[in-house]
Design an enzyme around this catalytic site. Structure first.
Site, short mmCIF file in Angstrom:
data_model
loop_
_atom_site.label_atom_id
_atom_site.label_comp_id
_atom_site.label_asym_id
_atom_site.label_seq_id
_atom_site.Cartn_x
_atom_site.Cartn_y
_atom_site.Cartn_z
N SER A 230 0.91 -1.06 0.12
CA SER A 230 0.07 0.12 0.09
C SER A 230 0.97 1.17 -0.17
O SER A 230 2.04 1.11 0.44
CB SER A 230 -0.93 -0.13 1.27
OG SER A 230 -1.66 -0.87 1.16
N HIS A 231 0.38 2.36 -0.43
CA HIS A 231 0.95 3.45 -0.41
C HIS A 231 1.10 4.18 1.02
O HIS A 231 0.12 3.79 1.91
CB HIS A 231 0.17 4.69 -1.10
CG HIS A 231 1.03 5.77 -1.48
ND1 HIS A 231 1.27 6.75 -0.90
CD2 HIS A 231 1.78 6.28 -2.80
CE1 HIS A 231 2.00 7.89 -1.32
NE2 HIS A 231 2.34 7.58 -2.36
N ALA A 232 2.23 4.65 1.33
CA ALA A 232 2.51 5.21 2.81
C ALA A 232 1.54 6.36 3.30
O ALA A 232 1.33 6.48 4.46
CB ALA A 232 4.01 5.35 2.91
#
Length: 397
Positions: A230-232
């Site tokens: 996932s994107h941070a």
């Protein structure tokens, strides 16, 4: 109308004292553009990357990937006659690339300073873990170690466990900067007539690629958390499982897309105004609750149905392919991106280089056997049967 036969680097000769990935990846791309690449290998075993595995018809996967379109010249550079032959080859070369152990090339008299006195137009590119000076100069450097030193591992993986990249990302980064550096040096030589020295370090190359997380942690700020795939800092942006067990990657970039996602994909327009989720910061803060809502919808759909809804809503998405999926990717097939190259084990499929160019076709010649071109290259230098036989008897080639 087919492209003309001339390529950008036709007539350029590159000599490479190379092993593993960074330098071979650099020089293979020079060969793709038409350069003649003479790969200098150890007599007998050759580049140790030849023995990494046997996954491609008995050949090593790394080697097949990075060594097509090259000529293999075996020389034992500890022997004076072999070194003399190399010096002759360099006399006709435009570029020398090396990624030997730190200091090894200089000890053999192959530094830019030594070579440029006799060959002022020669471009020399040295690839190393940490560069030619500084306190880490002599430190051994492998891809995973540089991933660690460059902070890559600190932002990749899960909160519980850092993860390395699944490919040799530090080697690839260094190979790319060496490649572009050499192209720039060739352009510069065309203006000045002079060669130049390029000092490429794996640490600096991967460090450049760490620009976003580096600046995200500017002035002591907390770095991006490790959030697996996932994107941070943007949500939802990452993998989500469908009801048939497939995984879909999706990404939302703005509030317009969030509303479209709620209306067209989740079929719940009211969710767009939920105070827990009405901005990216709040969606990021309430990831667990939003994940549950998304998976509840996706769990009732197949992967195909999820992708269809996302496409209809114009939400960016991708399937999480494995290697078999990439081999069979319909887009690569439709664009004719596969060809075949020869090898000691027969023809092998290969992706054409990125960047389709209407002015020329990339060079896609065979992967060489160890020492396959040694005699031919030595004969170019003027050596006859007796001299070559003596070199072979002494195991210098």
């Amino acid at each position: 109308m087919s492209p003309p036969s001339i390529r950008p680097l036709d007539g350029i000769t590159v000599v490479s004292l190379e092993h593993a990935i960074a330098a071979p990846f650099c020089t293979r791309q020079l060969a793709d553009l038409g350069a003649r690449v003479i790969k200098v290998e150890r007599p007998g075993s050759g580049d140790f990357a030849r023995a990494y595995d046997t996954r491609v018809k008995g050949l090593a996967s790394h080697f097949v990937w990075t060594n097509r379109s090259k000529e293999s010249l075996t020389l034992d550079l500890k022997q004076p006659d072999a070194m003399a032959a190399l010096k002759q080859v360099l006399g006709k070369a435009d570029v020398l690339v090396q990624n030997l152990a730190p200091g090894a090339a200089a000890r053999m008299g192959l530094s830019f300073e030594a070579l440029s006195k006799e060959h002022p137009s020669l471009i020399v590119c040295d690839i190393s873990g940490y560069g030619e000076d500084g306190p880490y100069r002599d430190k051994k450097a492998y891809d995973l170690l540089i991933q660690s030193e460059a902070g890559f591992l600190s932002v990749t993986g899960t909160p519980e466990s850092p993860s390395k990249a699944g490919n040799s990302v530090a080697d690839i980064a260094a190979g790319m900067y060496a490649y572009t550096g050499i192209l720039s040096a060739l352009l510069l030589r065309g203006k000045t007539g002079q060669g130049s020295h390029i000092d490429v370090s794996m640490l600096e190359s991967l460090g450049e690629w760490m620009g976003y997380p580096l600046y995200y942690a500017f002035d002591g700020a907390p770095p991006p958390p490790r959030t697996a795939a996932s994107h941070a800092s943007i949500y939802p942006y990452g993998p989500f499982e469908a009801g048939d067990g497939g995984t879909v990657m999706l990404g939302l970039q703005n509030e317009r897309e969030w509303k479209a996602f709620c209306e067209g994909v989740l079929k719940n327009a009211a969710l767009a105004g939920d105070p827990r989720f009405d901005s990216n910061a709040r969606r990021n803060q309430h990831r667990d609750a939003l994940t549950t809502l998304i998976l509840d919808v996706f769990g009732k759909l197949t992967t195909e149905q999820v992708v269809a809804r996302l496409d209809e809503a114009q939400i960016a998405n991708a399937r999480m392919n494995d290697m078999a999926g990439l081999w069979a990717h319909p887009q690569l097939k439709a664009r004719g991106r596969w060809t075949a190259v020869g090898s000691p084990a027969g023809d092998i499929p290969a992706l054409l280089p990125p960047g389709r160019n209407n002015a020329f076709d990339y060079r896609m010649d065979p992967v060489p056997a160890v020492g396959q071109h040694t005699e031919a290259i030595l004969r170019e230098l003027g050596l006859g049967d007796e001299a070559i036989a003596q070199l072979r008897a002494a195991r210098a080639i």
